[in-house]
Design a protein around this motif. Structure first.
Motif, PDB file in Angstrom:
ATOM      1  N   GLY A 109       0.985  -1.164  -0.055  1.00  0.00           N
ATOM      2  CA  GLY A 109       0.146  -0.028   0.021  1.00  0.00           C
ATOM      3  C   GLY A 109       0.782   1.199   0.018  1.00  0.00           C
ATOM      4  O   GLY A 109       0.540   2.197  -0.718  1.00  0.00           O
ATOM      5  N   GLN A 112       2.788   1.495  -3.523  1.00  0.00           N
ATOM      6  CA  GLN A 112       2.087   1.896  -4.792  1.00  0.00           C
ATOM      7  C   GLN A 112       1.220   3.240  -4.636  1.00  0.00           C
ATOM      8  O   GLN A 112       1.076   3.871  -5.504  1.00  0.00           O
ATOM      9  N   ASN A 113       0.678   3.287  -3.415  1.00  0.00           N
ATOM     10  CA  ASN A 113      -0.266   4.621  -3.178  1.00  0.00           C
ATOM     11  C   ASN A 113       0.580   5.755  -2.814  1.00  0.00           C
ATOM     12  O   ASN A 113       0.219   7.070  -3.087  1.00  0.00           O
ATOM     13  N   TYR A 114       1.650   5.757  -2.230  1.00  0.00           N
ATOM     14  CA  TYR A 114       2.517   7.054  -1.766  1.00  0.00           C
ATOM     15  C   TYR A 114       3.857   7.063  -2.476  1.00  0.00           C
ATOM     16  O   TYR A 114       4.720   7.952  -2.203  1.00  0.00           O
ATOM     17  N   ASN A 115       4.315   5.915  -3.098  1.00  0.00           N
ATOM     18  CA  ASN A 115       5.429   5.927  -3.867  1.00  0.00           C
ATOM     19  C   ASN A 115       6.819   5.993  -3.055  1.00  0.00           C
ATOM     20  O   ASN A 115       7.630   6.520  -3.465  1.00  0.00           O
ATOM     21  N   GLU A 161      -0.241  15.896  -2.062  1.00  0.00           N
ATOM     22  CA  GLU A 161      -1.580  16.162  -2.713  1.00  0.00           C
ATOM     23  C   GLU A 161      -2.175  17.627  -2.768  1.00  0.00           C
ATOM     24  O   GLU A 161      -2.749  18.199  -3.553  1.00  0.00           O
TER      25      GLU A 161
END
Length: 314
Positions: A109, A112-115, A161
């Motif tokens: 997670g 993939q989501n936060y690199n 973000e």
């Protein structure tokens, strides 16, 4: 009942109470007992298979083609078979497998989501170092360290973000539209406060003016600069603390007393900022409110210090 059967099966596997295939005792079962055992095995397998297939079909609808290509049912079945046909005397190994699969979820997670490339080897080595200690007084210190690191992750993700939103065309368009609207209003007799709100007071209302700690009953209509109404009171006034609204609205209330009326233009940074408000209000969108104070309930006066001390002494 079906859920109970599955949960009992999992509990037995984790607890290591199952015996391995070919253990003594299985050969002494009668034909009727073996037939019934096969019925139990069949129904358990079918139910678990139906449940997992339903989960897969639900997940499949949400997967990207790339994700779907990586998930093969044959691989899933191979993993399932390796556990079900294993030597259950090695329960510790399979408990390790189970925990490893659980740890893979946050690892994947975050990556993939936060690199952030979380290395499974670092996770394993850190786990091993603590797991092999002769004693651990408390897991609290490790939990606090993990919570602190996770909070940093959340903060960094929010910064990324926010930067992405700030650079978006929607944000730039909203800022430009809000500025143009405010400039036009200033030419039409509105006043600009040091904070940045632009306002026009139709009636200041009765003294005293609203204080942040007061409770107010108000009528209002909220619009976007294109005239779209996104919120308004209808019939009865809305009652709340005078400091419970967005910053620009809170400030506007303190300019009025009971019966006061005004229109205030609130720039995005004093409204909902970069976050906006769901699908209703975009990033840094300027808002326009017509406000009327129906009633003011002043905050209770603080008790004199001497009286308070005397009351405390009692």
């Amino acid at each position: 009942m079906k859920k109970l059967i599955l949960s009992l099966g999992v509990a037995a596997l984790v607890g290591g109470s199952l015996t391995s295939c070919g253990d003594k005792g299985s050969s002494s079962a009668t034909a009727e007992e073996k037939a019934f055992a096969d019925t139990l095995a069949t129904t358990l397998g079918e139910f678990a298979g139906a449940q997992q297939n339903a989960n897969f079909l639900r997940m499949k609808a949400q997967m990207t083609p790339e994700e779907l290509a990586k998930f093969k049912k044959d691989d899933f079945l191979a993993g399932l078979r390796s556990v079900l046909e294993s030597d259950t005397s090695k329960m510790a190994y399979y408990q390790g497998v189970q925990l490893g699969l659980q740890l893979l979820q946050p690892i994947m997670g975050v990556s993939q989501n936060y690199n952030y490339p979380v290395d499974p080897k670092v996770v394993y080595n850190s786990f091993k170092a603590v797991y092999e200690k002769d004693s651990v007084a408390s897991a609290e210190e490790y939990y606090e360290a993990y919570q602190a690191a996770y909070q940093q992750l959340q903060d960094r993700a929010r910064e990324i973000e926010q930067k992405k939103i700030a650079e978006s065309q929607e944000n730039k368009d909203n800022l430009a539209a809000g500025q143009a609207y405010a400039e036009k209003a200033l030419k039409e007799g509105y006043t600009k406060a040091p904070s940045g709100i632009v306002y026009k007071i139709e009636n200041p209302g009765a003294a005293p003016k609203v204080q942040p700690a007061d409770k107010v009953s108000i009528f209002y209509k909220g619009k976007k600069v294109d005239g779209t109404v996104f919120d308004e009171t209808k019939g009865n006034p809305y009652t709340s603390s005078a400091s419970a609204f967005i910053p620009g609205f809170n400030e506007a209330l303190t300019m009025l007393g009971k019966g006061g009326k005004m229109t205030v233009i609130i720039p995005g940074e004093l409204a909902y900022g970069l976050d906006g408000a769901g699908n209703l209000i975009g990033p840094n969108e300027t808002l326009v409110f017509d406000i009327e104070i129906a009633d003011v309930q002043p905050a209770p006066a603080a008790a004199p210090a001497a009286a308070a001390d005397k009351a405390a002494a009692k």
